[in-house]
Design an enzyme around this catalytic site. Structure first.
Site, mmCIF file in Angstrom:
data_model
loop_
_atom_site.group_PDB
_atom_site.id
_atom_site.type_symbol
_atom_site.label_atom_id
_atom_site.label_comp_id
_atom_site.label_asym_id
_atom_site.label_seq_id
_atom_site.Cartn_x
_atom_site.Cartn_y
_atom_site.Cartn_z
ATOM 1 N N ARG A 1 -2.884 -15.562 2.255
ATOM 2 C CA ARG A 1 -3.912 -16.401 2.966
ATOM 3 C C ARG A 1 -5.261 -16.829 1.735
ATOM 4 O O ARG A 1 -4.974 -16.201 0.017
ATOM 5 C CB ARG A 1 -4.809 -15.389 3.817
ATOM 6 C CG ARG A 1 -4.212 -14.670 5.329
ATOM 7 C CD ARG A 1 -4.659 -16.422 5.672
ATOM 8 N NE ARG A 1 -3.908 -16.518 7.000
ATOM 9 C CZ ARG A 1 -3.013 -16.958 7.811
ATOM 10 N NH1 ARG A 1 -2.130 -17.325 6.440
ATOM 11 N NH2 ARG A 1 -2.828 -16.802 9.000
ATOM 12 N N GLU B 1 -10.185 -23.502 2.469
ATOM 13 C CA GLU B 1 -9.173 -24.896 2.927
ATOM 14 C C GLU B 1 -9.917 -25.116 3.873
ATOM 15 O O GLU B 1 -10.503 -24.054 5.251
ATOM 16 C CB GLU B 1 -7.792 -24.580 3.282
ATOM 17 C CG GLU B 1 -7.646 -23.239 4.611
ATOM 18 C CD GLU B 1 -5.565 -22.763 4.262
ATOM 19 O OE1 GLU B 1 -5.139 -22.259 3.688
ATOM 20 O OE2 GLU B 1 -5.782 -23.033 5.228
ATOM 21 N N HIS C 1 -1.034 -25.813 3.457
ATOM 22 C CA HIS C 1 -1.340 -24.627 4.502
ATOM 23 C C HIS C 1 0.023 -25.005 5.404
ATOM 24 O O HIS C 1 -0.037 -25.394 6.599
ATOM 25 C CB HIS C 1 -2.441 -24.150 5.082
ATOM 26 C CG HIS C 1 -2.270 -23.003 5.520
ATOM 27 N ND1 HIS C 1 -3.730 -22.036 6.209
ATOM 28 C CD2 HIS C 1 -1.310 -22.350 6.738
ATOM 29 C CE1 HIS C 1 -2.726 -20.762 6.418
ATOM 30 N NE2 HIS C 1 -1.668 -21.136 6.870
ATOM 31 N N ARG D 1 1.109 -1.340 -0.400
ATOM 32 C CA ARG D 1 -0.217 -0.155 -0.100
ATOM 33 C C ARG D 1 0.856 1.149 -0.158
ATOM 34 O O ARG D 1 1.019 1.955 -0.423
ATOM 35 C CB ARG D 1 -1.076 -0.208 1.025
ATOM 36 C CG ARG D 1 -2.226 -0.613 0.647
ATOM 37 C CD ARG D 1 -2.495 -0.392 2.408
ATOM 38 N NE ARG D 1 -2.253 -0.951 2.912
ATOM 39 C CZ ARG D 1 -2.666 -1.281 4.937
ATOM 40 N NH1 ARG D 1 -3.810 -0.919 4.380
ATOM 41 N NH2 ARG D 1 -1.617 -2.041 5.358
#
Ligand code: GLV
Length: 328
Positions: free
Chosen positions: A238, A267, A285, A179
């Site tokens: 994620r 997931e 993960h 950002r």
């Protein structure tokens, strides 16, 4: 041991870590590692003072309202999109995560996925194991080059920088988007580019951005269409950062070369399309999963709990604004 302080541990962790907690607290540990039925975690936390939880456990207003004694929730994860921080603060509950201790292991895994996807490691191993290798051919599994190419990093935080550092060994140019641009001293030679440029210029792109609604599906059909056809996309951030249906379509149609994924939208359920594709490497993960790193993560989470229950400020407190009205 303080018999008046109860600590719940929501998933099986290494026994020595449980024993260390048991020396100080009454510990309710899920050492058979069963999945929590709806309402079961809240019931277990009803008379708990602290909880060590995994990213799969959701801590929200509804749960906190049922746990009047809870003083701290310690995520055994760096990401904390499973915790409603504002709700924790309203309830006077401290929330903590496990930054830094997993940077190197997670960066290593990003590279494992990138290299495996670019060099078709999973695909060629499946082919070999199923008895197809009769003769060496010149065109066998020609992959994508990594050395000397441009690496894109979306989310140049601590893990992103650890990934970028490794790129020097592959003589790569590194570009990134956040950002906000980092101070030059933290860029490590990486070049800040606009988001659109990151998709367009990256030969290979690694997603490390923390999940929030603002980055939901930040990689969708439109962004995938901007990427090079020879590109590899790696997601260790994620599920939800990528539109998985759009990625399946792009991989199926060869609009990008390959992907390496550690996280998924729903997931542990996967978009079924991924399982039919050869040009995607899938791990469950596990980016931070080395024994030493997992030990460091659970140790830091335990230290956060110890500090919180001793009335101190935990080393990795996420909601310092809670300190004025923390539960005692
Ligand atoms: C793992 O996904 C973590 O956030 O630590």
């Amino acid at each position: 041991m303080n018999p008046s302080l109860r600590v719940v541990v929501s998933r099986r962790i290494f026994p020595d870590l449980i024993e260390a907690l048991q020396r100080q607290f009454v510990v309710v540990a899920n050492q058979d590692d069963h999945a929590w039925a709806p309402g079961e975690l809240a019931a277990a936390l009803r008379d708990a003072d602290a909880a060590l939880i995994a990213g799969g456990e959701r801590v929200d207003e509804a749960l906190l309202a049922q746990c009047p004694r809870l003083k701290v929730v310690a995520n055994i994860a760096v990401g904390y999109n499973n915790i409603d921080l504002a709700a924790c603060t309203r309830h006077g509950v401290l929330a903590t995560n496990t930054p830094d201790v997993l940077n190197e292991a997670t960066a290593d895994h990003a590279w494992a996925l990138l290299l495996a996807a670019a060099r078709r490691v999973g695909e060629s191993e499946r082919w070999l194991r199923s008895g197809h290798w009769k003769r060496w051919t010149f065109e066998m599994f020609n992959g994508a080059d990594v050395s000397g190419t441009t690496l894109g990093v979306l989310g140049m935080g601590r893990i992103g920088r650890a990934i970028a550092r490794r790129a020097a060994g592959f003589s790569m140019r590194v570009i990134y988007h956040n950002r906000q641009r980092l101070p030059a001293a933290q860029e490590g030679g990486a070049q800040y580019v606009a988001l659109d440029e990151l998709f367009a210029q990256s030969d290979h792109l690694v997603l490390v951005v923390p999940y929030s609604q603002a980055v939901h599906h930040i990689v969708g059909a439109e962004q995938l269409a901007r990427m090079k056809r020879s590109a590899v996309l790696v997601n260790i951030a994620r599920g939800g950062v990528v539109d998985d249906a759009a990625l399946v379509a792009a991989l199926r149609e060869g609009r990008i070369a390959a992907a390496g994924l550690d996280v998924y939208e729903n997931e542990p359920a996967l978009h079924p399309g991924f399982l039919e594709l050869e040009n995607v490497v899938l791990t469950p993960h596990i980016a931070s999963s080395t024994r030493a790193t997992r030990t460091a993560m659970a140790t830091l989470a335990s230290d956060n709990v110890r500090a919180a229950l001793a009335g101190q400020v935990p080393p990795s407190l996420l909601n310092p604004e809670v300190l004025g009205n923390r539960r005692r």
